[in-house]
Design a protein around this motif. Structure first.
Motif, PDB file in Angstrom:
ATOM      1  N   ASP A 180       0.864  -1.185   0.000  1.00 58.70           N
ATOM      2  CA  ASP A 180       0.000   0.000   0.000  1.00 58.70           C
ATOM      3  C   ASP A 180       0.897   1.230   0.000  1.00 58.70           C
ATOM      4  O   ASP A 180       1.523   1.556   1.008  1.00 58.70           O
ATOM      5  CB  ASP A 180      -0.877  -0.021   1.255  1.00 58.70           C
ATOM      6  N   ALA A 181       0.971   1.865  -1.149  1.00 55.11           N
ATOM      7  CA  ALA A 181       1.972   2.927  -1.296  1.00 55.11           C
ATOM      8  C   ALA A 181       1.337   4.263  -1.659  1.00 55.11           C
ATOM      9  O   ALA A 181       1.840   5.000  -2.478  1.00 55.11           O
ATOM     10  CB  ALA A 181       2.986   2.510  -2.343  1.00 55.11           C
ATOM     11  N   GLU A 182       0.233   4.536  -1.032  1.00 55.02           N
ATOM     12  CA  GLU A 182      -0.438   5.818  -1.277  1.00 55.02           C
ATOM     13  C   GLU A 182      -0.202   6.732  -0.085  1.00 55.02           C
ATOM     14  O   GLU A 182      -0.263   6.283   1.060  1.00 55.02           O
ATOM     15  CB  GLU A 182      -1.947   5.581  -1.442  1.00 55.02           C
ATOM     16  N   PRO A 183       0.040   7.996  -0.338  1.00 54.78           N
ATOM     17  CA  PRO A 183       0.198   8.908   0.813  1.00 54.78           C
ATOM     18  C   PRO A 183      -1.130   9.109   1.527  1.00 54.78           C
ATOM     19  O   PRO A 183      -2.185   9.110   0.888  1.00 54.78           O
ATOM     20  CB  PRO A 183       0.673  10.206   0.167  1.00 54.78           C
ATOM     21  N   GLY A 184      -1.067   9.266   2.828  1.00 59.62           N
ATOM     22  CA  GLY A 184      -2.274   9.506   3.600  1.00 59.62           C
ATOM     23  C   GLY A 184      -2.755  10.942   3.401  1.00 59.62           C
ATOM     24  O   GLY A 184      -2.053  11.753   2.798  1.00 59.62           O
ATOM     25  N   PRO A 185      -3.958  11.257   3.895  1.00 55.74           N
ATOM     26  CA  PRO A 185      -4.467  12.617   3.732  1.00 55.74           C
ATOM     27  C   PRO A 185      -3.559  13.622   4.438  1.00 55.74           C
ATOM     28  O   PRO A 185      -3.064  13.348   5.527  1.00 55.74           O
ATOM     29  CB  PRO A 185      -5.856  12.562   4.387  1.00 55.74           C
ATOM     30  N   PHE A 244      -0.666  14.661   3.387  1.00 59.77           N
ATOM     31  CA  PHE A 244       0.778  14.502   3.140  1.00 59.77           C
ATOM     32  C   PHE A 244       1.348  15.715   2.401  1.00 59.77           C
ATOM     33  O   PHE A 244       2.381  16.263   2.785  1.00 59.77           O
ATOM     34  CB  PHE A 244       1.037  13.216   2.350  1.00 59.77           C
ATOM     35  N   ASP A 245       0.641  16.114   1.335  1.00 62.38           N
ATOM     36  CA  ASP A 245       1.133  17.247   0.531  1.00 62.38           C
ATOM     37  C   ASP A 245       1.198  18.530   1.352  1.00 62.38           C
ATOM     38  O   ASP A 245       2.142  19.306   1.231  1.00 62.38           O
ATOM     39  CB  ASP A 245       0.228  17.460  -0.685  1.00 62.38           C
TER      40      ASP A 245
END
Lengths: 195, 100
Positions: free
Chosen positions: B17-22, B24-25
């Motif tokens: 699972d390689a999605e940034p969490g909310p 992150f940006d």
């Protein structure tokens, strides 16, 4: 996005345009998170590592001379940061392994009926636990060659090591992982016989 | 258990699972702003320190300059012999040379 657009974005980011850098962050998100996820444990570590990669790239932008493709330069920083991350967290990881040293075991036997995604996930969990037993350099080599499926030449370019060094390290790491895996298998079989 | 080679092949196909969490940006941008401000502050503080050092050095040189000015003023005021442009020359004349 074309090469020309990327070059423009890099120029703008170098001159301090945060919006342009945000677009570069977005563009490389899958690759950064994909690579970092091979080294980090859990979401918190993954985000820390990804943030460190993006910050190092941002800090290094001024020194990027454009004599090599931006993508190559970016991925070298990514791999280097992952390696530094492994070195930095080695002691903490070792102490955690001592506390929780039960390796993951597959819940299903390898047969055609098992859910393929679950098989892949279980395989990754076992491989991840085997990788934790390796030194940083060996782990990096085997991850790039066997898991990220890079060629030896590509891995050498990203790590800055010679091709023979990469080959030797990946071979040694694979051998060590197989030994540990076989030992675990023997232990499981011995337990089953006892039961 | 699966053969080791199969295990590695399966693991390579798995994408963790390689999605940034909310957020992150937002956190990344905030960190970049912090770093930029910190480097700006560093520039300011360096320039302030350099100015301070320059002033201190200038004031430190004041007594030296004053002594030189006084010396030249006295030299001209006392009508010292022509060509006696240096204190060393006058002092050298005062050295006892008898017996040498």
């Amino acid at each position: 996005m074309s090469e020309c657009d990327e070059s423009d974005l890099v120029q703008r980011a170098k001159s301090g345009d945060d919006g342009a850098y945000a677009l570069l962050v977005e563009r490389y998100r899958d690759r950064v998170f994909g690579t970092a996820s091979r080294f980090a444990r859990g979401r918190h570590e993954l985000e820390d590592l990804a943030q460190e990669i993006y910050l190092r790239v941002w800090k290094g932008l001024a020194s990027f001379r454009e004599d090599a493709p931006f993508e190559h330069w970016f991925m070298r920083i990514t791999v280097r940061t992952c390696y530094d991350f492994l070195r930095k967290h080695r002691r903490r990881r070792e102490s955690e392994v001592l506390v929780d040293d039960a390796p993951p075991t597959p819940t299903q036997e390898f047969d055609g009926n098992a859910d393929p995604e679950q098989q892949r996930r279980e395989a990754w969990e076992i491989v991840h636990s085997l990788l934790e037993e390796l030194g940083e350099k060996d782990r990096l080599a085997v991850t790039l060659i066997d898991l990220e499926q890079l060629s030896v030449k590509e891995a050498a370019a990203l790590t800055g090591w010679s091709e023979s060094n990469v080959k030797v390290r990946a071979f040694r790491a694979r051998k060590r992982m197989k030994e540990i895996y076989d030992r675990r298998e023997d232990a499981i079989e011995a337990n089953q016989r006892t039961d | 258990m699966k053969p080791f080679e199969t295990l590695m092949a399966l693991a390579s196909e798995y994408r963790p699972d390689a999605e940034p969490g909310p957020g992150f940006d937002t956190r990344l941008q905030a960190r970049i702003r912090e770093l930029r401000e910190a480097s700006g502050d560093l520039g300011t503080s360096f320039s302030a320190l350099f100015t301070q050092w320059l002033w201190r050095t200038s004031w430190g040189l004041t007594p030296v300059v004053a002594i030189l000015v006084l010396f030249f003023a006295l030299s001209y005021g006392l009508n010292l012999p022509e060509g006696a442009g240096s204190l060393v020359y006058h002092l050298a004349n005062l050295l006892p040379v008898d017996g040498f």
